[in-house]
Design an enzyme around this catalytic site. Structure first.
Site, mmCIF file in Angstrom:
data_model
loop_
_atom_site.group_PDB
_atom_site.id
_atom_site.type_symbol
_atom_site.label_atom_id
_atom_site.label_comp_id
_atom_site.label_asym_id
_atom_site.label_seq_id
_atom_site.Cartn_x
_atom_site.Cartn_y
_atom_site.Cartn_z
ATOM 1 N N ASP A 1 0.728 -1.174 -0.066
ATOM 2 C CA ASP A 1 -0.108 -0.051 -0.025
ATOM 3 C C ASP A 1 0.856 1.192 0.153
ATOM 4 O OD1 ASP A 1 0.881 -0.329 2.677
ATOM 5 O OD2 ASP A 1 -1.337 -0.791 3.365
ATOM 6 N N ASN B 1 -8.349 -2.816 14.167
ATOM 7 C CA ASN B 1 -9.522 -3.289 13.503
ATOM 8 C C ASN B 1 -9.537 -4.486 12.521
ATOM 9 O OD1 ASN B 1 -8.229 -2.253 11.046
ATOM 10 N ND2 ASN B 1 -9.765 -0.405 11.149
ATOM 11 N N HIS C 1 -7.611 -4.907 9.594
ATOM 12 C CA HIS C 1 -7.439 -4.725 8.426
ATOM 13 C C HIS C 1 -5.688 -5.255 7.990
ATOM 14 C CE1 HIS C 1 -5.211 -0.607 9.678
ATOM 15 N NE2 HIS C 1 -4.213 -1.109 8.991
ATOM 16 N N GLU D 1 -9.715 -2.020 4.738
ATOM 17 C CA GLU D 1 -10.402 -1.554 5.911
ATOM 18 C C GLU D 1 -11.825 -2.468 6.072
ATOM 19 O OE1 GLU D 1 -9.177 -0.055 8.259
ATOM 20 O OE2 GLU D 1 -8.246 1.817 7.628
HETATM 21 C C1 GLP Z 1 -0.880 0.077 8.727
HETATM 22 C C2 GLP Z 1 -0.747 -0.494 7.303
HETATM 23 C C3 GLP Z 1 -0.799 -2.171 7.507
HETATM 24 C C4 GLP Z 1 -0.152 -2.511 8.709
HETATM 25 C C5 GLP Z 1 -0.892 -2.050 9.782
HETATM 26 C C6 GLP Z 1 -0.462 -2.233 11.198
HETATM 27 O O1 GLP Z 1 -2.028 1.239 8.510
HETATM 28 N N1 GLP Z 1 -1.328 -0.238 6.208
HETATM 29 O O2 GLP Z 1 -0.117 -2.703 6.367
HETATM 30 O O3 GLP Z 1 -0.064 -3.769 8.947
HETATM 31 O O4 GLP Z 1 -1.476 -0.547 9.654
HETATM 32 O O5 GLP Z 1 0.788 -1.141 11.573
HETATM 33 P P1 GLP Z 1 1.638 -1.393 12.733
HETATM 34 O O6 GLP Z 1 2.552 -2.781 12.464
HETATM 35 O O7 GLP Z 1 2.284 -0.198 12.921
HETATM 36 O O8 GLP Z 1 0.726 -1.823 14.143
#
Ligand code: GLP
Length: 234
Positions: free
Chosen positions: A67, A136, A138, A143
């Site tokens: 992403d 959540n 995702h 989402e």
């Molecule tokens: C972000 C990314 C995801 C990631 C998630 C968790 O928004 N788009 O690809 O897996 O949130 O992030 P973190 O590892 O910082 O908790």
């Protein structure tokens, strides 16, 4: 599904890096689907170590990131392209032309999304997809919703996700409101999936793996993936 509940993030990172390294050793031109966020940072540090100490080579590896924020140029310090350069790519021998991150700054978003999927298919599909998980549920920026979206697409980022990601920005006001994300099609078509989750994510991992499969918890779709490994901190 192989599920490993481990004691801490150091163990999670080491095991995940071993899985990725094994993929590259078995297939030096592997196509890796890569993730950003805080969780994979330790994994990437371990992979850099493996290159320096054991000669693990990324020279043939092709990578596709999940992403990118809409509106951020790839050179922006907050962009996921920059994150990948700083946390992995500039420390290993991956070739620049083999690095792919969606262009959040594209003028034609629909075309950018379509071409990203076409390029993944042209490269033979993803051999190993690394995923983190949002609070959540995702994955990438898929989402919670009332349906699963298959192609790479434009998405408005949830308020709760923007709040969670505000820690990487100077204030919540400057966290982008939209992103481009690989959809469930390319993720589910990956030959192997590796989901990692650090401290504080055990509850959402539990819901995703053992609750109903529903787009309200996007990661739950992985229950239908035939070759998924989950490594999470219990
Ligand atoms: C972000 C990314 C995801 C990631 C998630 C968790 O928004 N788009 O690809 O897996 O949130 O992030 P973190 O590892 O910082 O908790």
């Amino acid at each position: 599904m192989n599920v490993l509940a481990v004691a801490d993030a150091t163990i999670m990172s080491a095991l995940a890096a071993d899985v990725i390294a094994a993929t590259i050793v078995q297939k030096p031109n592997a196509v890796l689907g890569l993730a950003t966020g805080a969780t994979p940072m330790g994994v990437y540090a371990k992979l850099i170590e493996k290159q320096k100490e054991n000669g693990l080579s990324f020279a043939g590896v092709r990578s596709y990131n999940l992403d990118e924020y809409v509106g951020l140029h790839g050179n922006d310090p907050q962009s996921y392209r920059r994150y990948m350069m700083e946390n992995l790519f500039q420390h290993v021998d991956i070739k620049n032309e083999n690095i792919h991150v969606p262009n959040g700054d594209a003028t034609d978003i629909a075309r950018e999304c379509r071409q990203y999927d076409e390029q993944i298919v042209a490269d033979g599909g993803i051999d190993l997809q690394l995923l983190g998980i949002g609070n959540n549920g995702h994955i990438g920026f898929n989402e919670p919703s009332d349906h699963f979206t298959l192609p790479t697409h434009y998405v408005e980022i949830d308020a709760s996700t923007r709040e969670a990601n505000a820690r990487f920005f100077s204030s919540i006001d400057v966290v982008p409101k939209a992103a481009l994300t690989v959809g469930m099609g390319a993720i589910m078509a990956a030959r192997a999936v590796l989901l990692i989750a650090s401290v504080g994510k055990a509850d959402i991992v539990e819901r995703a793996l053992n609750g109903p499969v529903t787009p309200a918890v996007p990661a739950s779709i992985l229950q239908f993936h035939p070759n998924t490994t989950v490594i999470y901190v219990k």
